[in-house]
Write a protein that holds these residues in place. Structure first.
Motif, PDB file in Angstrom:
ATOM      1  N   CYS A   6       0.849  -1.193   0.000  1.00  0.00           N
ATOM      2  CA  CYS A   6       0.000   0.000   0.000  1.00  0.00           C
ATOM      3  C   CYS A   6       0.878   1.234   0.000  1.00  0.00           C
ATOM      4  O   CYS A   6       1.992   1.211   0.534  1.00  0.00           O
ATOM      5  CB  CYS A   6      -0.890   0.023   1.240  1.00  0.00           C
ATOM      6  N   GLY A   7       0.358   2.297  -0.599  1.00  0.00           N
ATOM      7  CA  GLY A   7       1.125   3.530  -0.642  1.00  0.00           C
ATOM      8  C   GLY A   7       0.255   4.738  -0.926  1.00  0.00           C
ATOM      9  O   GLY A   7      -0.972   4.622  -1.073  1.00  0.00           O
ATOM     10  N   LYS A  44       5.564   3.331  -1.154  1.00  0.00           N
ATOM     11  CA  LYS A  44       4.670   2.201  -0.911  1.00  0.00           C
ATOM     12  C   LYS A  44       5.459   1.083  -0.246  1.00  0.00           C
ATOM     13  O   LYS A  44       6.689   1.090  -0.275  1.00  0.00           O
ATOM     14  CB  LYS A  44       4.053   1.688  -2.214  1.00  0.00           C
ATOM     15  N   ALA A  57       0.020   2.530   4.206  1.00  0.00           N
ATOM     16  CA  ALA A  57       0.345   3.598   3.257  1.00  0.00           C
ATOM     17  C   ALA A  57       0.995   4.782   3.979  1.00  0.00           C
ATOM     18  O   ALA A  57       2.016   5.317   3.520  1.00  0.00           O
ATOM     19  CB  ALA A  57      -0.913   4.040   2.518  1.00  0.00           C
ATOM     20  N   GLU A  60       4.560   3.685   5.429  1.00  0.00           N
ATOM     21  CA  GLU A  60       5.563   3.586   4.366  1.00  0.00           C
ATOM     22  C   GLU A  60       5.968   4.980   3.861  1.00  0.00           C
ATOM     23  O   GLU A  60       7.128   5.224   3.561  1.00  0.00           O
ATOM     24  CB  GLU A  60       5.038   2.723   3.215  1.00  0.00           C
ATOM     25  N   THR A  61       5.002   5.877   3.768  1.00  0.00           N
ATOM     26  CA  THR A  61       5.297   7.243   3.316  1.00  0.00           C
ATOM     27  C   THR A  61       6.223   7.934   4.322  1.00  0.00           C
ATOM     28  O   THR A  61       7.161   8.636   3.936  1.00  0.00           O
ATOM     29  CB  THR A  61       3.987   8.031   3.122  1.00  0.00           C
ATOM     30  N   VAL A  93      -1.160  -3.770  -5.243  1.00  0.00           N
ATOM     31  CA  VAL A  93      -0.745  -2.518  -4.621  1.00  0.00           C
ATOM     32  C   VAL A  93      -1.948  -1.584  -4.595  1.00  0.00           C
ATOM     33  O   VAL A  93      -2.602  -1.377  -5.618  1.00  0.00           O
ATOM     34  CB  VAL A  93       0.416  -1.836  -5.380  1.00  0.00           C
ATOM     35  N   TYR A  95      -3.246   2.234  -3.765  1.00  0.00           N
ATOM     36  CA  TYR A  95      -2.811   3.618  -3.587  1.00  0.00           C
ATOM     37  C   TYR A  95      -3.973   4.514  -3.197  1.00  0.00           C
ATOM     38  O   TYR A  95      -5.079   4.375  -3.733  1.00  0.00           O
ATOM     39  CB  TYR A  95      -2.232   4.184  -4.894  1.00  0.00           C
TER      40      TYR A  95
END
Length: 148
Positions: A6-7, A44, A57, A60-61, A93, A95
Protein backbone atom coordinates in the motif's frame (compact mmCIF):
# COMPACT_ATOMS: atom_id res chain seq x y z
CA UNK A 1 -1.12 -15.81 -1.90
CA UNK A 2 -0.67 -12.40 -3.49
CA UNK A 3 1.86 -10.04 -2.02
CA UNK A 4 0.05 -6.94 -0.75
CA UNK A 5 1.48 -3.43 -0.62
CA UNK A 6 0.00 0.00 0.00
CA UNK A 7 1.12 3.53 -0.64
CA UNK A 8 0.22 7.14 -1.29
CA UNK A 9 0.36 9.08 -4.51
CA UNK A 10 1.54 12.40 -3.14
CA UNK A 11 1.13 15.71 -4.89
CA UNK A 12 1.66 19.38 -4.19
CA UNK A 13 0.28 22.56 -5.69
CA UNK A 14 2.75 25.29 -6.52
CA UNK A 15 1.53 28.68 -5.35
CA UNK A 16 3.06 30.52 -8.32
CA UNK A 17 0.62 29.21 -10.94
CA UNK A 18 -2.16 31.54 -12.12
CA UNK A 19 -5.63 30.49 -10.87
CA UNK A 20 -6.76 29.71 -14.43
CA UNK A 21 -3.99 27.11 -14.68
CA UNK A 22 -4.45 25.37 -11.36
CA UNK A 23 -3.91 21.95 -12.90
CA UNK A 24 -0.52 23.09 -14.28
CA UNK A 25 0.58 23.79 -10.71
CA UNK A 26 0.27 20.14 -9.63
CA UNK A 27 3.47 18.12 -9.12
CA UNK A 28 3.73 14.48 -8.10
CA UNK A 29 6.36 12.99 -5.79
CA UNK A 30 8.29 10.02 -7.18
CA UNK A 31 11.12 8.19 -5.40
CA UNK A 32 13.94 6.36 -7.19
CA UNK A 33 14.73 2.96 -5.71
CA UNK A 34 18.30 2.27 -4.66
CA UNK A 35 17.94 -1.40 -5.68
CA UNK A 36 17.14 -3.35 -8.84
CA UNK A 37 16.54 -1.25 -11.95
CA UNK A 38 16.33 1.99 -9.92
CA UNK A 39 12.75 2.55 -11.04
CA UNK A 40 10.68 5.54 -9.92
CA UNK A 41 7.58 5.00 -7.80
CA UNK A 42 5.36 6.67 -5.20
CA UNK A 43 6.13 5.63 -1.60
CA UNK A 44 4.67 2.20 -0.91
CA UNK A 45 5.45 -1.01 0.94
CA UNK A 46 4.23 -4.29 2.34
CA UNK A 47 1.46 -4.54 4.89
CA UNK A 48 2.73 -5.51 8.36
CA UNK A 49 0.76 -7.97 10.53
CA UNK A 50 -2.01 -6.18 12.43
CA UNK A 51 -1.95 -3.14 10.15
CA UNK A 52 -4.77 -2.02 7.92
CA UNK A 53 -4.03 -0.92 4.36
CA UNK A 54 -4.27 2.82 4.98
CA UNK A 55 -2.03 2.59 8.08
CA UNK A 56 0.53 0.84 5.88
CA UNK A 57 0.34 3.60 3.26
CA UNK A 58 1.00 6.30 5.87
CA UNK A 59 3.76 4.30 7.63
CA UNK A 60 5.56 3.59 4.37
CA UNK A 61 5.30 7.24 3.32
CA UNK A 62 6.84 8.28 6.63
CA UNK A 63 9.62 5.68 6.36
CA UNK A 64 10.46 6.27 2.69
CA UNK A 65 9.86 10.02 2.26
CA UNK A 66 9.94 11.36 5.82
CA UNK A 67 6.39 12.72 5.54
CA UNK A 68 4.20 12.46 8.64
CA UNK A 69 0.46 11.85 8.31
CA UNK A 70 -0.08 15.29 9.92
CA UNK A 71 1.76 16.92 6.97
CA UNK A 72 -0.65 15.37 4.44
CA UNK A 73 -4.29 15.76 3.50
CA UNK A 74 -5.89 12.53 2.31
CA UNK A 75 -8.07 13.26 -0.73
CA UNK A 76 -11.48 11.66 -0.33
CA UNK A 77 -12.92 9.61 -3.16
CA UNK A 78 -9.74 8.23 -4.73
CA UNK A 79 -8.35 4.73 -4.23
CA UNK A 80 -6.66 2.61 -6.88
CA UNK A 81 -5.80 -1.08 -6.81
CA UNK A 82 -3.13 -2.35 -9.19
CA UNK A 83 -2.42 -6.03 -9.88
CA UNK A 84 0.77 -7.27 -11.53
CA UNK A 85 3.27 -10.13 -11.26
CA UNK A 86 6.59 -9.67 -9.44
CA UNK A 87 9.11 -12.49 -9.91
CA UNK A 88 6.28 -14.75 -11.06
CA UNK A 89 4.04 -14.08 -8.05
CA UNK A 90 0.89 -11.94 -8.04
CA UNK A 91 1.17 -8.57 -6.32
CA UNK A 92 -1.59 -6.16 -5.31
CA UNK A 93 -0.75 -2.52 -4.62
CA UNK A 94 -3.35 -0.12 -3.27
CA UNK A 95 -2.81 3.62 -3.59
CA UNK A 96 -4.60 6.54 -2.00
CA UNK A 97 -4.14 10.16 -2.95
CA UNK A 98 -2.66 12.74 -0.57
CA UNK A 99 -1.61 16.37 -0.82
CA UNK A 100 1.25 17.87 1.17
CA UNK A 101 -0.16 20.77 3.22
CA UNK A 102 2.99 22.85 2.69
CA UNK A 103 4.49 22.60 -0.80
CA UNK A 104 7.96 23.33 0.66
CA UNK A 105 7.93 20.39 3.07
CA UNK A 106 11.30 18.64 3.04
CA UNK A 107 11.55 15.06 1.77
CA UNK A 108 13.84 12.76 3.79
CA UNK A 109 14.67 9.54 1.96
CA UNK A 110 15.39 6.19 3.60
CA UNK A 111 18.16 3.88 2.37
CA UNK A 112 15.56 2.22 0.11
CA UNK A 113 15.67 5.21 -2.25
CA UNK A 114 18.52 7.22 -3.75
CA UNK A 115 16.64 10.21 -5.20
CA UNK A 116 13.28 11.95 -5.33
CA UNK A 117 11.66 14.39 -7.73
CA UNK A 118 8.57 16.56 -7.82
CA UNK A 119 7.28 16.21 -11.37
CA UNK A 120 4.48 17.60 -13.50
CA UNK A 121 2.19 14.92 -14.96
CA UNK A 122 3.98 14.55 -18.30
CA UNK A 123 7.41 14.12 -16.69
CA UNK A 124 6.04 11.89 -13.93
CA UNK A 125 4.68 9.57 -16.62
CA UNK A 126 8.10 9.48 -18.33
CA UNK A 127 9.85 8.60 -15.07
CA UNK A 128 7.24 6.00 -14.05
CA UNK A 129 8.07 3.46 -16.74
CA UNK A 130 5.31 0.98 -15.90
CA UNK A 131 2.16 1.48 -17.97
CA UNK A 132 -0.21 0.87 -15.07
CA UNK A 133 1.52 3.56 -13.00
CA UNK A 134 1.44 5.99 -15.94
CA UNK A 135 -2.28 5.31 -16.36
CA UNK A 136 -2.83 5.76 -12.61
CA UNK A 137 -1.03 9.13 -12.59
CA UNK A 138 -3.15 10.30 -15.54
CA UNK A 139 -6.29 9.08 -13.78
CA UNK A 140 -5.30 10.92 -10.59
CA UNK A 141 -4.69 14.10 -12.59
CA UNK A 142 -8.13 13.84 -14.24
CA UNK A 143 -9.66 13.25 -10.81
CA UNK A 144 -7.96 16.35 -9.39
CA UNK A 145 -8.89 18.46 -12.44
CA UNK A 146 -12.53 17.40 -12.14
CA UNK A 147 -12.57 18.68 -8.54
CA UNK A 148 -11.32 22.18 -9.44
Amino acid sequence: MAVRACGLIIFRRLQSAPPSKVTDSIEYLLLQTSYGTHHWTPPKGHVDPGEDDLQTAFRETQEEAGLQASQLTLIEGYKKELHYPVRGKPKTVIYWLAEVKDCNTAIKLSEEHQAFRWLKLEDACKFAEYEDMQATLKEVHQFLCSKE
